[in-house]
Scaffold this motif. Structure first.
Motif, PDB file in Angstrom:
ATOM      1  N   VAL A 125       0.854  -1.183   0.000  1.00 46.72           N
ATOM      2  CA  VAL A 125       0.000   0.000   0.000  1.00 46.72           C
ATOM      3  C   VAL A 125       0.892   1.235   0.000  1.00 46.72           C
ATOM      4  O   VAL A 125       2.111   1.159   0.197  1.00 46.72           O
ATOM      5  CB  VAL A 125      -0.955   0.021   1.225  1.00 46.72           C
ATOM      6  N   GLU A 126       0.266   2.391  -0.245  1.00 48.78           N
ATOM      7  CA  GLU A 126       1.007   3.647  -0.261  1.00 48.78           C
ATOM      8  C   GLU A 126       1.431   4.020   1.155  1.00 48.78           C
ATOM      9  O   GLU A 126       0.678   3.838   2.113  1.00 48.78           O
ATOM     10  CB  GLU A 126       0.150   4.754  -0.876  1.00 48.78           C
ATOM     11  N   ARG A 127       2.625   4.563   1.265  1.00 44.25           N
ATOM     12  CA  ARG A 127       3.141   4.951   2.575  1.00 44.25           C
ATOM     13  C   ARG A 127       2.345   6.125   3.123  1.00 44.25           C
ATOM     14  O   ARG A 127       2.164   7.134   2.438  1.00 44.25           O
ATOM     15  CB  ARG A 127       4.621   5.339   2.469  1.00 44.25           C
ATOM     16  N   PRO A 128       1.843   6.028   4.356  1.00 40.60           N
ATOM     17  CA  PRO A 128       1.067   7.139   4.934  1.00 40.60           C
ATOM     18  C   PRO A 128       1.961   8.330   5.234  1.00 40.60           C
ATOM     19  O   PRO A 128       3.168   8.173   5.465  1.00 40.60           O
ATOM     20  CB  PRO A 128       0.486   6.528   6.218  1.00 40.60           C
ATOM     21  N   PRO A 129       1.401   9.545   5.216  1.00 45.01           N
ATOM     22  CA  PRO A 129       2.216  10.733   5.528  1.00 45.01           C
ATOM     23  C   PRO A 129       2.664  10.726   6.976  1.00 45.01           C
ATOM     24  O   PRO A 129       1.963  10.235   7.864  1.00 45.01           O
ATOM     25  CB  PRO A 129       1.271  11.899   5.231  1.00 45.01           C
ATOM     26  N   LYS A 130       3.827  11.302   7.216  1.00 42.16           N
ATOM     27  CA  LYS A 130       4.359  11.365   8.574  1.00 42.16           C
ATOM     28  C   LYS A 130       3.604  12.403   9.392  1.00 42.16           C
ATOM     29  O   LYS A 130       3.228  13.451   8.882  1.00 42.16           O
ATOM     30  CB  LYS A 130       5.852  11.706   8.548  1.00 42.16           C
ATOM     31  N   ARG A 131       3.396  12.084  10.646  1.00 44.87           N
ATOM     32  CA  ARG A 131       2.729  13.009  11.550  1.00 44.87           C
ATOM     33  C   ARG A 131       3.736  13.982  12.144  1.00 44.87           C
ATOM     34  O   ARG A 131       4.831  13.596  12.526  1.00 44.87           O
ATOM     35  CB  ARG A 131       2.023  12.258  12.679  1.00 44.87           C
TER      36      ARG A 131
END
Length: 215
Positions: free
Chosen positions: A144-150
């Motif tokens: 899956v696509e890498r989630p954005p960093k918080r």
């Protein structure tokens, strides 16, 4: 032993603690320890539903627990036999393998089906070897696509208050000082609307007979 089970099983039944919003896993050290991979061995609680009362014994419960993994402890109600509807045991199991929902117990030569109810078992990814997600949704493996960093350093600014019925023209007090000033303004408007004849009844001069006499 109770403190060890509490640390291993986690705060809410999941073996993950959050320190300043960062996840931290606590588990027993082994010679195969790798700082870049998490161990699939986790402490999980399970219930033996309707277990016969003569099996509410520490040795018997640990013997049943060894059918799944390494038993750690039983809860207080099970040890004191104050709750006989089910026995509750904490054991270390390999969470990469599906746990059985029932087992066969041989009680005095008679086979009995024993129902097993597990607490929430966390998912384990065999791709990146981390706890918290399955292999089907592993972004490290490109599934899956890498989630954005918080970014925990940025604080979202508060939205401006709107007037009544969502209109932006109304002025809504945002702090204690504004509310106090607004309250004084409403009080002055109420006094001016009553006029000079609507003064406080306590300030009116008594026009009846003098019942107090002269002092």
């Amino acid at each position: 032993m109770a403190d060890y089970a509490r640390l291993i099983s986690g705060p809410k039944g999941t073996p993950v603690w959050f320190i300043d919003r960062h996840p931290m896993r606590v588990f027993k050290w082994s010679p195969e320890f790798d700082a870049y991979c998490e161990s699939p061995i986790a402490a999980i609680w399970y219930n033996l539903i309707g277990l016969p009362i003569h099996l509410f014994d520490h040795a018997a419960l640990f013997a049943i627990g060894k059918l799944f993994g390494t038993p750690i402890q039983v809860d207080r109600a099970t040890a004191s036999k104050s709750r006989l509807s089910f026995a509750r045991i904490c054991i270390e199991i390999d969470i990469t393998k599906p746990p059985p929902e029932e087992i066969i117990l041989d009680i005095c030569g008679r086979e009995t089906v024993q129902q097993v109810k597990w607490d929430k078992i966390p998912a384990y990814c065999l791709e990146c070897r981390h706890v918290g997600h399955s292999s089907e949704v592993c972004y490290a493996a490109g599934k899956v696509e890498r989630p954005p960093k918080r970014n925990y350093n940025n604080v979202t600014p508060r939205q401006q208050h709107h007037g009544i019925n969502g209109s932006q023209g109304g002025n809504v007090p945002t702090n204690h000082k504004d509310r106090k000033q607004q309250g004084k303004g409403k009080e002055m408007e109420a006094q001016s609307s009553r006029g000079p004849d609507a003064s406080d009844p306590l300030d009116r001069e008594w026009s009846g007979p003098d019942i107090m006499g002269d002092f």
